[in-house]
Design an enzyme around this catalytic site. Structure first.
Site, PDB file in Angstrom:
ATOM      1  N   ALA A   9       1.778  -9.196 -11.381  1.00 35.42           N
ATOM      2  CA  ALA A   9       1.215 -10.544 -12.266  1.00 35.42           C
ATOM      3  C   ALA A   9       2.546 -11.252 -13.054  1.00 35.42           C
ATOM      4  O   ALA A   9       2.101 -12.572 -12.673  1.00 35.42           O
ATOM      5  CB  ALA A   9       1.194  -9.821 -13.455  1.00 35.42           C
ATOM      6  N   ARG A  55      -8.764   4.090 -12.954  1.00 38.26           N
ATOM      7  CA  ARG A  55      -8.971   3.084 -11.843  1.00 38.26           C
ATOM      8  C   ARG A  55      -9.300   3.224 -10.458  1.00 38.26           C
ATOM      9  O   ARG A  55      -8.724   4.201  -9.773  1.00 38.26           O
ATOM     10  CB  ARG A  55      -7.323   2.202 -11.613  1.00 38.26           C
ATOM     11  CG  ARG A  55      -7.665   1.239 -10.932  1.00 38.26           C
ATOM     12  CD  ARG A  55      -5.673   0.280 -10.991  1.00 38.26           C
ATOM     13  NE  ARG A  55      -5.182   1.184 -10.921  1.00 38.26           N
ATOM     14  CZ  ARG A  55      -4.270   1.704  -9.050  1.00 38.26           C
ATOM     15  NH1 ARG A  55      -5.171   0.900  -8.294  1.00 38.26           N
ATOM     16  NH2 ARG A  55      -3.759   2.595  -8.224  1.00 38.26           N
ATOM     17  N   GLU A  73      -0.752  -4.515 -14.528  1.00 36.68           N
ATOM     18  CA  GLU A  73      -0.296  -2.969 -15.604  1.00 36.68           C
ATOM     19  C   GLU A  73      -0.219  -2.760 -17.391  1.00 36.68           C
ATOM     20  O   GLU A  73      -0.211  -2.162 -18.170  1.00 36.68           O
ATOM     21  CB  GLU A  73       0.173  -2.254 -14.374  1.00 36.68           C
ATOM     22  CG  GLU A  73      -0.312  -0.577 -14.615  1.00 36.68           C
ATOM     23  CD  GLU A  73       0.357  -0.128 -13.684  1.00 36.68           C
ATOM     24  OE1 GLU A  73       0.974  -0.069 -12.532  1.00 36.68           O
ATOM     25  OE2 GLU A  73       1.039   2.015 -14.052  1.00 36.68           O
ATOM     26  N   ARG A  86     -10.012  10.819  -7.677  1.00 37.83           N
ATOM     27  CA  ARG A  86      -8.800  11.490  -7.601  1.00 37.83           C
ATOM     28  C   ARG A  86      -8.788  12.062  -9.052  1.00 37.83           C
ATOM     29  O   ARG A  86      -8.569  12.516  -8.946  1.00 37.83           O
ATOM     30  CB  ARG A  86      -8.153  10.111  -8.528  1.00 37.83           C
ATOM     31  CG  ARG A  86      -7.761   8.832  -6.567  1.00 37.83           C
ATOM     32  CD  ARG A  86      -6.759   7.815  -7.302  1.00 37.83           C
ATOM     33  NE  ARG A  86      -7.266   6.862  -6.177  1.00 37.83           N
ATOM     34  CZ  ARG A  86      -5.979   5.562  -6.459  1.00 37.83           C
ATOM     35  NH1 ARG A  86      -5.255   5.280  -7.552  1.00 37.83           N
ATOM     36  NH2 ARG A  86      -6.169   5.167  -5.266  1.00 37.83           N
ATOM     37  N   LEU A 137      -3.895  -3.884  -7.885  1.00 36.89           N
ATOM     38  CA  LEU A 137      -2.800  -5.312  -7.344  1.00 36.89           C
ATOM     39  C   LEU A 137      -4.605  -6.940  -7.837  1.00 36.89           C
ATOM     40  O   LEU A 137      -3.568  -7.688  -7.571  1.00 36.89           O
ATOM     41  CB  LEU A 137      -2.530  -4.856  -5.267  1.00 36.89           C
ATOM     42  CG  LEU A 137      -2.019  -3.620  -4.916  1.00 36.89           C
ATOM     43  CD1 LEU A 137      -1.621  -4.002  -3.829  1.00 36.89           C
ATOM     44  CD2 LEU A 137      -0.779  -3.969  -5.464  1.00 36.89           C
TER      45      LEU A 137
HETATM   46  C1  LIG Z   1       3.086   4.279  -5.073  1.00 39.75           C
HETATM   47  C2  LIG Z   1       2.305   3.303  -5.907  1.00 39.75           C
HETATM   48  C3  LIG Z   1       1.161   3.065  -4.747  1.00 39.75           C
HETATM   49  C4  LIG Z   1       0.074   1.772  -5.181  1.00 39.75           C
HETATM   50  N1  LIG Z   1      -1.164   1.544  -4.242  1.00 39.75           N
HETATM   51  C5  LIG Z   1      -1.471   0.402  -5.073  1.00 39.75           C
HETATM   52  C6  LIG Z   1      -2.778   0.155  -3.629  1.00 39.75           C
HETATM   53  O1  LIG Z   1      -2.635   0.697  -2.756  1.00 39.75           O
HETATM   54  N2  LIG Z   1      -3.759  -0.294  -4.449  1.00 39.75           N
HETATM   55  C7  LIG Z   1      -3.268  -0.776  -5.753  1.00 39.75           C
HETATM   56  O2  LIG Z   1      -4.188  -2.253  -6.022  1.00 39.75           O
HETATM   57  N3  LIG Z   1      -2.427  -0.720  -7.095  1.00 39.75           N
HETATM   58  C8  LIG Z   1      -1.438   0.112  -6.605  1.00 39.75           C
HETATM   59  N4  LIG Z   1      -0.748   0.687  -7.212  1.00 39.75           N
HETATM   60  C9  LIG Z   1      -0.498   0.598  -8.507  1.00 39.75           C
HETATM   61  C10 LIG Z   1       0.334  -1.285  -8.163  1.00 39.75           C
HETATM   62  O3  LIG Z   1       1.146  -1.502  -7.401  1.00 39.75           O
HETATM   63  C11 LIG Z   1       0.298  -1.425  -9.657  1.00 39.75           C
HETATM   64  O4  LIG Z   1      -0.300  -1.090 -10.840  1.00 39.75           O
HETATM   65  C12 LIG Z   1       1.455  -2.920  -9.979  1.00 39.75           C
HETATM   66  O5  LIG Z   1       1.411  -3.347  -9.257  1.00 39.75           O
HETATM   67  C13 LIG Z   1       2.002  -3.043 -11.175  1.00 39.75           C
HETATM   68  O6  LIG Z   1       2.063  -4.513 -11.046  1.00 39.75           O
HETATM   69  P1  LIG Z   1       2.560  -5.804 -12.168  1.00 39.75           P
HETATM   70  O7  LIG Z   1       2.584  -6.905 -12.104  1.00 39.75           O
HETATM   71  O8  LIG Z   1       1.674  -5.611 -13.837  1.00 39.75           O
HETATM   72  O9  LIG Z   1       4.611  -4.542 -12.605  1.00 39.75           O
HETATM   73  P2  LIG Z   1       5.278  -4.299 -11.720  1.00 39.75           P
HETATM   74  O10 LIG Z   1       4.662  -4.648 -10.764  1.00 39.75           O
HETATM   75  O11 LIG Z   1       5.707  -2.988 -12.059  1.00 39.75           O
HETATM   76  O12 LIG Z   1       6.135  -5.352 -12.550  1.00 39.75           O
HETATM   77  C14 LIG Z   1       6.897  -4.993 -13.771  1.00 39.75           C
HETATM   78  C15 LIG Z   1       7.469  -6.060 -14.138  1.00 39.75           C
HETATM   79  O13 LIG Z   1       8.604  -5.863 -14.953  1.00 39.75           O
HETATM   80  C16 LIG Z   1      10.049  -5.949 -14.820  1.00 39.75           C
HETATM   81  N5  LIG Z   1      10.226  -5.893 -16.206  1.00 39.75           N
HETATM   82  C17 LIG Z   1       9.646  -4.361 -17.021  1.00 39.75           C
HETATM   83  N6  LIG Z   1      10.078  -3.796 -17.959  1.00 39.75           N
HETATM   84  C18 LIG Z   1      11.443  -5.681 -18.036  1.00 39.75           C
HETATM   85  C19 LIG Z   1      11.786  -5.168 -19.588  1.00 39.75           C
HETATM   86  N7  LIG Z   1      11.948  -4.318 -21.184  1.00 39.75           N
HETATM   87  N8  LIG Z   1      12.923  -6.630 -19.357  1.00 39.75           N
HETATM   88  C20 LIG Z   1      12.454  -7.364 -18.407  1.00 39.75           C
HETATM   89  N9  LIG Z   1      11.614  -7.339 -17.319  1.00 39.75           N
HETATM   90  C21 LIG Z   1      11.013  -6.262 -16.958  1.00 39.75           C
HETATM   91  C22 LIG Z   1      10.234  -5.219 -13.746  1.00 39.75           C
HETATM   92  O14 LIG Z   1      11.511  -5.552 -13.679  1.00 39.75           O
HETATM   93  C23 LIG Z   1       8.917  -6.080 -12.988  1.00 39.75           C
HETATM   94  O15 LIG Z   1       9.827  -7.072 -12.375  1.00 39.75           O
HETATM   95  C24 LIG Z   1      -0.130   1.326  -6.699  1.00 39.75           C
HETATM   96  C25 LIG Z   1       1.574   2.303  -7.388  1.00 39.75           C
HETATM   97  C26 LIG Z   1       2.135   3.688  -7.092  1.00 39.75           C
HETATM   98  C27 LIG Z   1       3.072   3.690  -7.764  1.00 39.75           C
END
Ligand SMILES: Cc1cc2nc3c(=O)[nH]c(=O)nc-3n(C[C@H](O)[C@H](O)[C@H](O)COP(=O)(O)OP(=O)(O)OC[C@H]3O[C@@H](n4cnc5c(N)ncnc54)[C@H](O)[C@@H]3O)c2cc1C
Ligand code: HEM
Ligand code: SF4
Ligand code: FES
Lengths: 637, 254, 213
Positions: A44, A435, A425, A330, A441
């Site tokens: 994101a 979900r 997320e 799930r 993703l």
């Molecule tokens: C093992 C695993 C497998 C998965 N497989 C799938 C899949 O196959 N398909 C699918 O669709 N989804 C999958 N998911 C879910 C999916 O990966 C996540 O929901 C998604 O990647 C979240 O992306 P995001 O950008 O919201 O956050 P994240 O990728 O969690 O990024 C969070 C960001 O925020 C930053 N951050 C957090 N707190 C702070 C703070 N206080 N100050 C500054 N920076 C901060 C972190 O440094 C990071 O850069 C999986 C999840 C897991 C755990």
């Protein structure tokens, strides 16, 4: 407070187009006058930062890790959904929309989900153009597979590393903008507070994790992309740095928290094997296509799996769900594994595991076939457990995996604070109460590439901004508060480590607010958490100082927030007197032990408003109106 | 089956970039062989914290071998002795009771030490900024199937793309060269038709950026490929060289 | 020529120069060895080969000039790389074990190189830049190798050259970008063979001469 979801009028398929037309535009020459703060560099955050910078905004991007490429999204394995219908198997935007709403047990907003399905196809185009090496057919065209029990093949994947490849694509776009000077990257920073001035989000206060300095960053809007809060359970499949701090701090500044009790538990993880365990590893769901789940029929059976004759095994999923068998969703698979273990039939040293047996598949297809399909997973399993899954059944157990809850946002992805956007997320999301595989993703990238670039312009163009410098009293006050909290954590100098508290918090949450919840359990948990939090502030030991790189201090701050947030999660679970998706209250189940929704009373998104320290938050409800889908009861018999 | 072992750790401690640093010896007692290496360090750190000492700073995040955050030298080997494995995936069953482990940070001129075992690998990001991307703005992309990519090419691109950016290749290289890392990105994008338009510029500027960061030169020792937790092959380095020569001597790019 | 020096000045460019000059030396070694083998043909054959070389006249000078230029490039670049590579890790490891990549020969490239340099200079003064009016090349060589010290010295040095070639050969291919799954196994094997041929081919000659003449 009145929750206004700002859902555009008109028929579902035209809402987004129409809304984009109605949104005000920022003149291209004016874009560079706006500073946008993006916190987080997962799918994101990286996609949002890059896209906003491409449009001409000045972007400041923050992340905890040493490099934006390491955000937790990197760990996603299975794939990403899109409604391309390449396999010609009947997919469509409408069907992807419908499956997502149904999969979420009818607790998501129709308009958002439909938009998600609409933009899903562009995501694939964008990623391919960035050089994401998706799997391909011999002819050179993109390959699809079916995933997470879907009846269609709509999942795009890059081996078992889809999240990594998508994130590296977004990261490369981000790096390009860093090189062009449109994004200023601030790695190794942790956002510790949100600064709200005249009701608008105008900046953040962050700790420089290397120097310990508390920094102020001002902007015209703040975009939180800080991921999920699964680590409130201590053990989860999330990366260690995943936290609730950023969203929780925003909550305390006035952003409502949506559906915190909607958490997802993944059935196929490697079981816990000791108290020192620091995290859990997910084994791809695809394993259930060929593995058979079983436990011994007699509780406490200590024999080796090979010594337990066929007649004394209980293939409980196949027995209970003859048509879906091992492929039930799930939540169903997870709850059943727990039920077996609760009956004392669990296997392994801890009794908290069930077998996932490939011997029949190996007999049927031969080892080579199984190796080709799952070789890397088997290898990973062996690396971690030291056991050879070709020779002896795997042991698996459910683990916390994803959190559907998050900050409440409207159709524009704006929270209840003006100018505070929440993506990925971290928001309360399009996934309702549960979900589907491969759609997180999709959502993260949809939000970052294709939603925020439009909606933020509407806000910026339509708002008036007072001049704000970072010596504004709101910044000074916030820095003072943050500083005091750091000092306070360091000053306790008690006798228990941060991890020790975190572990205990996790156990309470897992036992009482995990796969199956009861009102008594939740009430007990709430009291325990209050006690634990009190003890934390009396007895935690945080070594070192606040003036340099101090990982214990980082953790302590996050755990302190989890301690408060956990209570909110429990309150939400208590308030939702129904079962739906990932929220399963024992009191509300069908005769088939399925979640029993109460659409008459709970067909709403819960949004919790902070009302002050020591006071109970106030619950607001956004009614969910389903005009296009019919609410049904799931059944997998 | 799990058992318990006792180890002696000789660990590099350094308060900050300015500090000279030194080795400290700490016992690691009652370590279950089911623990991961990082969990073993957690246990030692819990102990240190309760003894009112500063815990050992080390980096980690995903703990499942994909984020590339973890990594130290263990007995002279980056990520420890196990082939194709990150430090977080290395389990203690690969060590014997009574072992002494020398644990040092990844070392290179381009990796200044931040604290103890934590180093600054931002140079790797700077190299990517120099051209490790395809210039396509959001929304500009054509339909995904417009350009077919032969399956084996896509697979080879994926082989290269599997790099997790841990920087162990640099750490293990006697010359502290980052060629494997750089070549992995250059190869991934050079193999895909989508990456060809910028291939020449990318090769030139990424190599330049790599040199500017202070990494060493490749002497083809192939330590990197043997150490790399994702087993990235030096075939990619050869491809980087070809891309570079084409760019430098044949293309019009400067 | 700015683009040209920029192209060669980078780390990859420097290695390109090393590989091209190195391969040229291997070519030279091959020719040199072929020439030296005429010694098996006896005094006349060997002297004949030497005279033939001399009779090339201007061509020989051109050839020598080329070799010297190449040597300057190879030596100076090699030493510069050696220095840069050491500088790339200012604080070394207390323990640095190999994961199975390095070989004795790859590890010692700069050192074997320096030894070769010293030897080549000595060798030139020993056999090439000497007054040969009173003797023939053959007699000179035979005389030298009747002293066991020279035999040992040359044999040892040829092992050093062999070591350098053993890594240098395949390394040059890799540097030039010729690494292909179908070709590389052959190149790797050829590299070991080239090292051995150089070491044995040159190294045994003094012994043969000492024993035969
Ligand atoms: C093992 C695993 C497998 C998965 N497989 C799938 C899949 O196959 N398909 C699918 O669709 N989804 C999958 N998911 C879910 C999916 O990966 C996540 O929901 C998604 O990647 C979240 O992306 P995001 O950008 O919201 O956050 P994240 O990728 O969690 O990024 C969070 C960001 O925020 C930053 N951050 C957090 N707190 C702070 C703070 N206080 N100050 C500054 N920076 C901060 C972190 O440094 C990071 O850069 C999986 C999840 C897991 C755990
Ligand atoms: C008979 C003479 C020589 C031959 C045949 C020879 C051959 C080679 C070859 C083929 C290479 C490999 C190039 C590559 O990796 O791409 C090489 C590398 C090298 N040579 Fe020589 N060389 C000779 C003399 C010397 C001398 C006199 C030096 C003096 C110092 C030297 C120093 C080096 C060094 C340091 C390298 C390694 C460069 C690197 O990989 O970083 N060589 N040589
Ligand atoms: S090439 Fe291998 S060792 Fe180097 S950074 Fe990438 S994954 Fe790590
Ligand atoms: S902690 Fe992520 S690779 Fe080791």
């Amino acid at each position: 407070m009145r929750l206004d979801a700002k859902i555009p009028a008109g028929p579902l398929p035209q809402k987004w187009d129409r809304h984009r037309f109605e949104l005000k535009l920022v003149n291209p020459a004016n874009k560079r006058k706006y500073d946008i703060i993006v916190v987080g560099t997962g799918l994101a955050g990286a996609s949002a930062s890059a896209s906003l910078a491409e449009l001409g905004y000045n972007v400041k991007t923050f992340c905890i890790q040493d490099s934006p490429r390491r955000a937790h999204s990197i760990a996603a394995q299975g794939g990403i959904n899109a409604a391309k219908n390449y396999p010609n198997d009947g997919d469509s935007i409408w069907r992807l929309f419908y499956d997502t709403v149904k999969g979420g047990d009818f607790r998501a907003r129709e308009a958002n989900v439909y938009r998600l399905a609409q933009v899903s196809n562009w995501i694939i185009d964008q990623c391919v153009a960035q050089g994401v090496p998706f799997a391909r057919e011999y002819g050179g065209l993109l390959a699809n597979r079916s995933f997470g029990g879907a009846q269609l093949s709509r999942t795009f994947y890059a081996r078992g590393q889809t999240g990594q490849q998508l994130l590296l694509g977004a990261y490369s776009a981000l790096m390009r903008q860093v090189a062009s000077g449109k994004v200023r990257m601030f790695p190794r920073r942790e956002m510790l507070d949100l600064v709200v001035i005249n009701g608008q989000a105008r900046g953040i206060v962050a700790r420089n994790l290397v120097s310990g300095e508390i920094e102020r960053h001002e902007g015209h809007a703040v975009v939180l992309c800080t991921g999920g809060y699964g680590n409130v359970y201590y053990l989860s499949t999330n990366a260690k740095a995943c936290n609730v701090t950023a969203t929780f701090r925003a909550y305390k500044r006035g952003a409502c928290f949506g559906n915190p009790c909607f958490t997802q538990i993944h059935p196929t993880c490697i079981p816990v094997h000791g108290t020192y365990q620091s995290k859990l590893t997910l084994m791809s769901e695809s394993l259930r296509n060929d593995g058979r789940v079983w436990v011994p029929k007699t509780p406490g059976d200590q024999r080796k799996p090979s010594q337990i004759p066929e007649a004394e095994r209980d293939y409980f999923l196949e027995r209970k769900y003859p048509s879906f068998g091992n492929l039930v969703p799930r939540d169903v698979a997870s709850r059943n594994a727990k039920e077996q273990c609760d009956q004392g039939k669990g296997v392994g040293d801890t009794g908290l595991a069930v077998f996932l047996d490939f011997s029949d598949a190996i007999k049927r297809d031969g080892r080579a076939v199984i190796e080709k399909k799952y070789g890397n997973l088997f290898q990973m399993y062996e690396k971690i457990t030291g056991e050879d899954p070709y020779a002896t059944p795997m042991m698996i157990y459910p683990a916390v995996h994803y959190t559907m809850g998050g900050l409440w946002v409207d159709y524009n992805l704006m929270s209840t604070i003006d100018g505070l956007y929440v993506l990925g997320e971290a928001n309360f999301s399009d996934h309702g109460a549960n979900r589907l595989g491969a759609s997180a993703l999709m959502q993260g990238l949809a939000d970052g590439y294709f939603v925020i670039p439009y909606t933020i312009g509407g806000y910026l163009a339509g708002s008036h901004f007072a001049e704000v410098k970072n010596d504004h009293s709101a910044f000074t006050d916030s820095v003072k508060e943050v500083q005091e909290r750091v000092t306070k954590l360091l000053a306790v100098r008690g006798r228990r480590t941060v991890d020790d508290f975190h572990r205990q918090l996790g156990l309470v949450m897992w036992d009482h607010c995990g796969m199956a919840r009861t009102n008594e359990g939740l009430t007990t948990a709430r009291a325990r958490i209050q006690e634990l939090r009190a003890e934390f502030w009396q007895n935690v030991r945080v070594p070192g100082t606040g003036r340099d790189f101090n990982q214990s201090l980082e953790k302590a701050g996050r755990v302190a927030d989890f301690m408060e947030f956990a209570e909110l999660l429990i309150l939400d679970a208590l308030a939702r007197q129904e079962s739906c998706g990932g929220h399963f209250n024992d009191a509300y189940q069908t005769e088939e032990n399925e979640a029993r929704r109460d659409d008459a009373n709970f067909c709403h998104a819960a949004a919790w408003e902070f009302t002050g320290e020591g006071k109970d938050p106030v619950l607001h409800k956004e009614p969910l109106v389903f005009e296009n889908v019919h609410l049904t009861q799931r059944s997998y018999k | 089956m799990s058992k318990t072992i006792h180890l002696t750790l000789k660990i590099w401690r350094q308060n900050g970039p300015g500090d000279k640093g030194r080795f400290e010896t700490h016992p690691a007692k009652n370590i279950s062989t089911d623990m991961s290496f990082l969990e073993m360090l957690d246990v030692v750190n819990e102990q240190l914290t309760l003894e009112d000492k500063e815990p050992i700073a080390f980096e980690h995040d995903c703990r499942e071998g994909i984020c590339g955050t973890c990594g130290t030298m263990v007995n002279g080997r980056a990520h420890g002795q196990l082939k194709g494995t990150t430090l977080c995936q290395l389990h203690m069953r690969h060590f014997a009771d009574g072992d002494t482990l020398v644990i040092e940070p990844f070392r290179a001129r381009a990796y200044p030490v931040i604290k103890d075992l934590v180093v600054d690998r931002s140079a790797l990001d700077r190299v990517i900024q120099a051209g490790g991307y395809i210039s396509v703005n959001t929304g500009n992309a054509p339909e995904a199937n417009t350009l077919p990519v032969p399956q084996d090419r896509a697979e080879r691109a994926m082989d290269a793309a599997a790099c997790i950016g841990c920087g162990a290749c640099v750490a293990s290289c006697p010359n502290a060269s980052a060629m494997l890392f750089v070549s992995a990105k250059v190869s991934q994008l050079a193999l895909l038709p989508h990456g060809r338009p910028e291939a020449a510029r990318r090769a030139l500027s990424m190599v330049r950026a790599m040199d500017a960061c202070g990494f060493g030169n490749c002497s083809n020792h192939r330590e990197c490929e043997k150490t790399c937790p994702k087993e990235i092959s030096i075939v990619n380095i050869a491809r980087l060289n070809r891309e570079y020569f084409k760019a430098a001597f044949i293309s019009q790019e400067n | 020529m700015n683009w040209f020096s920029a192209a060669l000045g980078s780390s990859v460019g420097k290695k390109l120069m090393m590989a091209l000059t190195g391969l040229a030396f291997i070519g030279f070694l091959a020719a040199h060895l072929a020439g030296n083998l005429t010694i098996y043909g006896g005094k006349a054959a060997f002297n004949g080969y030497a005279e033939k070389l001399q009779s090339l006249g201007p061509l020989l000078h051109l050839f020598r000039a080329g070799l010297i230029t190449f040597a300057l490039v190879h030596v100076l670049t090699g030493l510069y790389l050696f220095w840069l590579n050491r500088r790339a890790r200012p604080v070394g490891y207390r323990m640095h074990a190999t994961a199975g990549g390095r070989t004795l020969s790859s590890r010692t490239m700069p050192y074997t190189g320096i030894v070769i340099l010293v030897f080549v200079i000595f060798h030139l003064f020993h056999f090439t830049f000497v007054d040969k009016t009173a003797t023939t090349v053959f007699d000179m060589v035979a005389a030298a190798f009747n002293q066991p010290a020279y035999v040992l010295l040359y044999a040892a040095l040829m092992i050093v050259v062999g070591l350098h070639v053993r890594h240098g050969f395949w390394s040059a291919f890799q540097t030039l970008g010729v690494n292909h799954p179908k070709v590389m196994p052959t190149v790797s094997a050829a590299s070991i063979a080239a090292g051995a041929v150089v070491a044995l081919g040159f190294g045994l000659l003094p012994l043969v001469i000492a024993l035969r003449y």
